[in-house]
Design an enzyme around this catalytic site. Structure first.
Site, mmCIF file in Angstrom:
data_model
loop_
_atom_site.group_PDB
_atom_site.id
_atom_site.type_symbol
_atom_site.label_atom_id
_atom_site.label_comp_id
_atom_site.label_asym_id
_atom_site.label_seq_id
_atom_site.Cartn_x
_atom_site.Cartn_y
_atom_site.Cartn_z
ATOM 1 N N LYS A 134 66.622 11.794 26.160
ATOM 2 C CA LYS A 134 65.682 11.360 27.202
ATOM 3 C C LYS A 134 64.554 12.388 27.337
ATOM 4 O O LYS A 134 63.388 12.036 27.374
ATOM 5 C CB LYS A 134 66.416 11.246 28.531
ATOM 6 N N ASN A 135 64.930 13.684 27.349
ATOM 7 C CA ASN A 135 63.939 14.724 27.616
ATOM 8 C C ASN A 135 63.080 15.075 26.412
ATOM 9 O O ASN A 135 62.220 15.946 26.499
ATOM 10 C CB ASN A 135 64.623 15.973 28.180
ATOM 11 N N ARG A 145 61.439 21.261 43.127
ATOM 12 C CA ARG A 145 60.816 20.930 41.835
ATOM 13 C C ARG A 145 59.281 20.954 41.908
ATOM 14 O O ARG A 145 58.614 19.967 41.708
ATOM 15 C CB ARG A 145 61.286 19.553 41.343
ATOM 16 N N ASP A 152 71.768 21.515 32.722
ATOM 17 C CA ASP A 152 72.112 20.087 32.689
ATOM 18 C C ASP A 152 73.562 19.837 32.286
ATOM 19 O O ASP A 152 74.027 18.713 32.378
ATOM 20 C CB ASP A 152 71.181 19.331 31.733
ATOM 21 N N ARG A 176 69.878 6.435 34.720
ATOM 22 C CA ARG A 176 68.601 7.083 34.394
ATOM 23 C C ARG A 176 68.759 7.950 33.157
ATOM 24 O O ARG A 176 67.811 8.165 32.422
ATOM 25 C CB ARG A 176 68.153 7.975 35.574
ATOM 26 N N CYS A 180 63.417 16.343 44.439
ATOM 27 C CA CYS A 180 64.480 15.406 44.074
ATOM 28 C C CYS A 180 65.769 16.073 44.548
ATOM 29 O O CYS A 180 65.753 17.148 45.132
ATOM 30 C CB CYS A 180 64.477 15.139 42.578
HETATM 31 C C1 EPZ Z 1 63.245 19.943 32.574
HETATM 32 O O1 EPZ Z 1 62.807 19.781 33.904
HETATM 33 C C2 EPZ Z 1 64.232 18.808 32.329
HETATM 34 N N1 EPZ Z 1 63.545 17.525 32.501
HETATM 35 C C3 EPZ Z 1 65.393 18.927 33.322
HETATM 36 O O2 EPZ Z 1 66.316 17.896 33.035
HETATM 37 C C4 EPZ Z 1 66.074 20.265 33.112
HETATM 38 O O3 EPZ Z 1 67.122 20.400 34.042
HETATM 39 C C5 EPZ Z 1 65.043 21.391 33.317
HETATM 40 O O4 EPZ Z 1 63.926 21.194 32.415
HETATM 41 C C6 EPZ Z 1 65.630 22.772 33.058
HETATM 42 O O5 EPZ Z 1 66.135 22.817 31.760
HETATM 43 C C7 EPZ Z 1 62.747 17.071 31.504
HETATM 44 O O6 EPZ Z 1 62.595 17.707 30.469
HETATM 45 C C8 EPZ Z 1 62.096 15.745 31.734
HETATM 46 P P1 EPZ Z 1 61.407 23.349 34.680
HETATM 47 P P2 EPZ Z 1 61.508 20.590 34.426
HETATM 48 O O7 EPZ Z 1 59.950 23.130 34.903
HETATM 49 O O8 EPZ Z 1 60.567 20.810 33.313
HETATM 50 C C9 EPZ Z 1 60.591 25.893 38.567
HETATM 51 C C10 EPZ Z 1 67.460 15.920 33.538
HETATM 52 O O9 EPZ Z 1 68.431 15.666 34.173
HETATM 53 N N2 EPZ Z 1 59.201 25.428 38.458
HETATM 54 O O10 EPZ Z 1 61.865 23.954 33.405
HETATM 55 O O11 EPZ Z 1 61.020 19.903 35.647
HETATM 56 C C11 EPZ Z 1 61.560 24.748 38.856
HETATM 57 O O12 EPZ Z 1 61.624 24.491 40.240
HETATM 58 C C12 EPZ Z 1 66.462 16.929 34.064
HETATM 59 O O13 EPZ Z 1 67.190 15.402 32.450
HETATM 60 C C13 EPZ Z 1 58.249 25.917 39.352
HETATM 61 O O14 EPZ Z 1 58.566 26.724 40.234
HETATM 62 O O15 EPZ Z 1 62.157 21.967 34.836
HETATM 63 C C14 EPZ Z 1 62.858 25.272 38.317
HETATM 64 O O16 EPZ Z 1 63.449 26.136 39.272
HETATM 65 C C15 EPZ Z 1 66.971 17.482 35.360
HETATM 66 N N3 EPZ Z 1 56.964 25.498 39.269
HETATM 67 C C16 EPZ Z 1 62.426 26.108 37.112
HETATM 68 O O17 EPZ Z 1 61.024 26.387 37.299
HETATM 69 C C17 EPZ Z 1 56.552 24.611 38.295
HETATM 70 O O18 EPZ Z 1 55.342 24.273 38.238
HETATM 71 C C18 EPZ Z 1 62.594 25.391 35.782
HETATM 72 O O19 EPZ Z 1 61.988 24.132 35.936
HETATM 73 C C19 EPZ Z 1 57.530 24.130 37.380
HETATM 74 C C20 EPZ Z 1 58.835 24.554 37.475
#
Ligand code: EPZ
Length: 431
Positions: free
Chosen positions: A30-31, A130, A315, A407, A125
């Site tokens: 998915k990702n 996020r 995950d 999802r 979420c």
């Molecule tokens: C990706 O989410 C994945 N989703 C998530 O999978 C996965 O859990 C996550 O990476 C971590 O591996 C997709 O790829 C579609 P991040 P993402 O930006 O990119 C903080 C699933 O179930 N952050 O790497 O949204 C954030 O809050 C999902 O498939 C900021 O502070 O995660 C988190 O604490 C769940 N500001 C950390 O960074 C920002 O602008 C990592 O988030 C962006 C992120």
């Protein structure tokens, strides 16, 4: 009630203790599919993507791209073509973005291709706030004018984006993907420091290079992108879902089933396989891309810290927590990525687990068995842990709110039924 609402009332009834035997096939990730689909915005030519999983989130991304003006044709089972017909809208609306925060992935490509984009703020979420501040700061550094009005990100770059030296203070997967896509059509060179290393990021870079993008360093913390005038179409196959694969490995180990897992991406799961080994579970290759899971009688406790790739993925945290309930000692899991990713703990405790939360760490004490109960799926990946728990619990477990499951896991009840699980969907009134 309209069908959509009924969906929210759907539950899974799982009968525990069944002997499981057969083949589980890992679907496309998915990702990876989501950014692969967003990248089709960057070209006027046709892009064909194969191995797209059949998931609610994929449907949401399809609707988003169609809203923009991309024509999507279903060529054959998991193969779709994408072609920008005529630009219809530069807005990613709230009703779609609120369903899937990964919708933010259309922001970078739309801004780079059309010079303007309006994307609803994703909103938090269940696993945390996020934020997308890192995405927006980076785009501003590339010359975009960004305003937040009425819950929408309004981004404009009428003269196009310009290359910039981006420093991500946190490693962000979709942030890296968004900026990498935007930079492919920017004027000049963009460098992303502290870039994410996830396989889905590397795979997106490979797809963009097939489209003519000039990218170096993907898979390292420093990615360099030299902007080009335009990108061409391509054919791309979505990589296997390492999280679904890891989930199946835990399922197989816990149920003691004779399960062959097809398309198990060992090379993306080296650290996870090592943790499994430390617990007493071996992943045995039986052919090019088929594995079986062998476990020792006694499962050993381990301590796990979730971290960015290539370390332990957040995950898979809930799935391993379920597994470690049956180890012969106390384990600890620390969740370092998201601030609220332990909602499955009270659900597991309802089944008979003995897990205590201390700040970012869950302390998992061993129990002999789970007994079936009514529980709730809480987040997309944790919902799979609930299904696994139901399969090993004595008696019947009812899992509410399973739209989370749909999802992220393709037809998981059919896949499990095919190996002997007694599992069915029912529409029931949620209390
Ligand atoms: C990706 O989410 C994945 N989703 C998530 O999978 C996965 O859990 C996550 O990476 C971590 O591996 C997709 O790829 C579609 P991040 P993402 O930006 O990119 C903080 C699933 O179930 N952050 O790497 O949204 C954030 O809050 C999902 O498939 C900021 O502070 O995660 C988190 O604490 C769940 N500001 C950390 O960074 C920002 O602008 C990592 O988030 C962006 C992120």
């Amino acid at each position: 009630m309209i069908k959509e609402e009924l969906k929210l009332k759907e539950a899974l009834i799982v009968e525990g203790g069944q002997k499981l035997e057969g083949v589980l096939e890992v679907s496309g990730a998915k990702n990876a599919a989501l950014p692969n689909m967003a990248a089709t915005i960057l070209t006027d030519e046709e892009v064909v993507i194969d191995n797209i999983p059949d998931l609610l989130d994929i449907r949401t991304m399809e609707k988003l791209l169609t809203t923009i003006g991309i024509e999507i044709n279903h060529i054959k089972n998991k193969t779709y073509s994408f072609k920008l017909k005529d630009l219809k809208s530069l807005t990613a609306p709230y009703d779609l973005v609120s369903k899937m925060r990964a919708s933010i992935l259309v922001l970078g490509p739309m801004l780079a291709k059309f010079g303007y984009a309006e994307v609803s703020l994703p909103g938090g979420c269940s696993i945390g706030t996020r934020p997308v501040d890192l995405h927006l700061k980076a785009l501003e550094k590339m010359g975009a004018d960004i305003k937040i009005e009425h819950g929408y990100i309004k981004a404009s770059a009428p003269q196009g984006l310009k290359g910039a030296h981006i420093f991500f203070d946190k490693i962000t997967v979709t942030g890296t993907e968004n900026i990498m896509m935007a930079a492919t059509l920017a004027h000049g060179k963009t460098v992303i420091e502290n870039a994410a290393l996830e396989p889905e990021v590397v795979d997106l870079a490979l797809m963009l290079k097939k489209m003519g993008a000039n990218i170096k360093g993907e898979g390292t913390h420093r990615i360099e992108i030299e902007g080009v005038k335009s990108l061409r179409g391509t054919y791309h196959t979505v990589i296997p879902d390492r999280i679904e694969a890891g989930t199946f490995a835990v399922l197989s180990a816990l149920t003691g089933g004779k399960i062959i897992i097809k398309n198990y991406p060992n090379h993306y799961l080296e650290y996870v396989n090592e943790v499994l080994e430390n617990i007493g579970i071996s992943i045995i290759n039986i052919s090019e891309n088929e594995v079986i899971v062998k476990r020792k009688d006694i499962l050993k406790p381990v301590n796990i810290e979730t971290k960015e790739y290539p370390l332990f993925p957040t995950d898979l945290q809930a799935q391993f927590m379920t597994l470690l309930c049956f180890a012969d000692g106390v384990s600890e899991i620390t969740e370092n990525i998201f601030e609220n990713r332990f909602m499955h703990v009270p659900e597991l405790n309802r089944l008979g687990a003995n897990i205590e939360i201390k700040g970012k760490t869950a302390i998992i004490k061993p129990v002999k068995k789970f007994s079936g109960a009514s529980i709730k799926a809480t987040d997309l990946r944790a919902s799979a842990a609930m299904v696994i728990a139901g399969l090993v619990a004595e008696g019947e477990t009812t899992i509410h709110s399973i739209y989370h499951l749909d999802r992220g896991y393709e037809h998981i009840d059919q896949k499990l039924k095919s190996i002997g699980a007694k599992i069915r969907r029912e529409i029931i009134e949620e209390e």
